[in-house]
Design an enzyme around this catalytic site. Structure first.
Site: not given
Ligand code: PMV
Length: 337
Positions: A112, A115, A118, A120, A122, A164
């Site tokens: 998804p 959400a 990760g 983007s 991937a 990510d």
């Molecule tokens: O929502 P996601 O999977 O892009 O994770 C964001 C995680 C944060 O710690 C809030 C920001 C980051 O870049 O680490």
């Protein structure tokens, strides 16, 4: 044509705090983005993307860098996806010293969007791998992680940690602290994911935490307490046998830490009503612990539960659009064909 795939991830612990130099432990999960790339004989980029959402709606568009197509999907989704793909293309051109290379790109993903899984990262990781291979250059997963981070950093205006992209490139469980990233041993944890059908605005959520942290010592303390939880959690993982099923004791303790981590994220203002109700539904159904994953504001929660009860409990929770089991993905980026 070259086809590569890369997994999404959940945060076992540490999102948001990782932005301020605390450690985080994301784990790759078996939901993948697959990117097919063919070299063109001109310098255009043409993109087709399908299944950019978990619940199966199909997005199809084509366009080239600089111009966006007219399509029947929410414009921000197309813009977001194209921004990441453009950035991946630039990284691949740079890696292969081929600034004028053009590509036909097709993206399929069952992660998804936006959400907390990760999605983007991937797409960027798989895209860089496929495009560089198509140009005759084979990067190591670490090199891909580094270039994918630079791509995300650029698209997200400097608001990106390495978590990510490193996790997606390497697979398995990883530990990220600033620029220091490594894979760590972890047993096959029984993840269940609940998805509310929505997405959070990562930039706004990160800024909100930054603001609280600047204004209040207790918010800064909350961020460093998340770091303490991560350090305790990684010790539990380090002491466990990665090849054995996780013990009841390990799951209970990890679950307790996840619950604590969620409470602190909630205090920092990044949870939401639907995320909280999924977290509570998972716990009531017998999960060892549950927390939001990623930026928050909407999107996904992750629970630990080896039985089907949590998944079933989540399915009947108002506000939960889908619930599914996601195995730890031991493989990161990989060539599919
Ligand atoms: O929502 P996601 O999977 O892009 O994770 C964001 C995680 C944060 O710690 C809030 C920001 C980051 O870049 O680490």
């Amino acid at each position: 044509m070259t086809v590569s795939s890369a997994p999404g991830k959940v945060y076992l612990f540490g999102e948001h705090a990782v932005v301020y130099g605390e450690p985080a432990v994301p784990c790759a999960v078996e939901r993948r983005a697959t990117v097919s790339v063919s070299l063109r004989d001109d310098d255009h980029v043409r993109v087709r993307a399908e299944d950019l959402s978990l619940n199966g709606f199909t997005v199809e568009y084509s366009g080239s860098t600089g111009g966006r197509p007219d399509v029947d999907v929410p414009a921000p989704l197309v813009e977001a996806a194209m921004g990441y793909i453009d950035a991946a293309v630039e990284q691949a051109r740079d890696a292969a010293d081929a600034p004028d290379a053009g590509f036909d790109i097709s993206v399929e993903s069952d992660i998804p969007l936006g959400a907390g899984l990760g999605s983007s990262a991937a797409v960027v990781v798989a895209g860089i791998d496929a495009a560089t291979r198509e140009l005759g250059v084979e990067l190591t997963p670490r090199e891909i992680a580094d270039r994918a981070y630079r791509a995300e950093y650029e698209v997200q205006d400097g608001q990106a940690s390495r978590a990510d992209t490193f996790c997606s490139a390497m697979g398995g469980a990883v530990r990220v602290e600033g620029d220091d990233c490594k894979t760590i041993d972890a047993p096959a944890l029984p993840f269940v994911i609940g998805f509310d059908g929505g997405a959070g605005d990562t930039g706004a959520l990160v800024s909100g935490v930054r603001d609280l942290r600047d204004r209040y010592d207790f918010a800064a303390d909350t961020v460093s307490t998340i770091g303490d939880i991560v350090r305790r959690g990684e010790t539990l993982l380090a002491d466990a046998d990665p090849d054995a099923d996780p013990s009841e004791e390990l799951l209970s303790e990890l679950g307790e830490f996840m619950n604590f981590n969620h409470g602190l994220l909630e205090a920092l203002g990044v949870s939401s009503r639907s995320l909280d109700s999924m977290v509570w539904a998972a716990r009531e159904a017998g999960a060892y612990g549950a927390k939001l994953t990623g930026a928050g504001g909407g999107g996904c929660i992750v629970a630990l539960d080896p039985t089907p009860e949590t998944q079933t409990g989540l399915r009947f929770t108002p506000g939960c659009e889908d619930a599914f089991r996601a195995e730890l993905a031991t493989e990161g980026v990989r060539l599919e064909e």
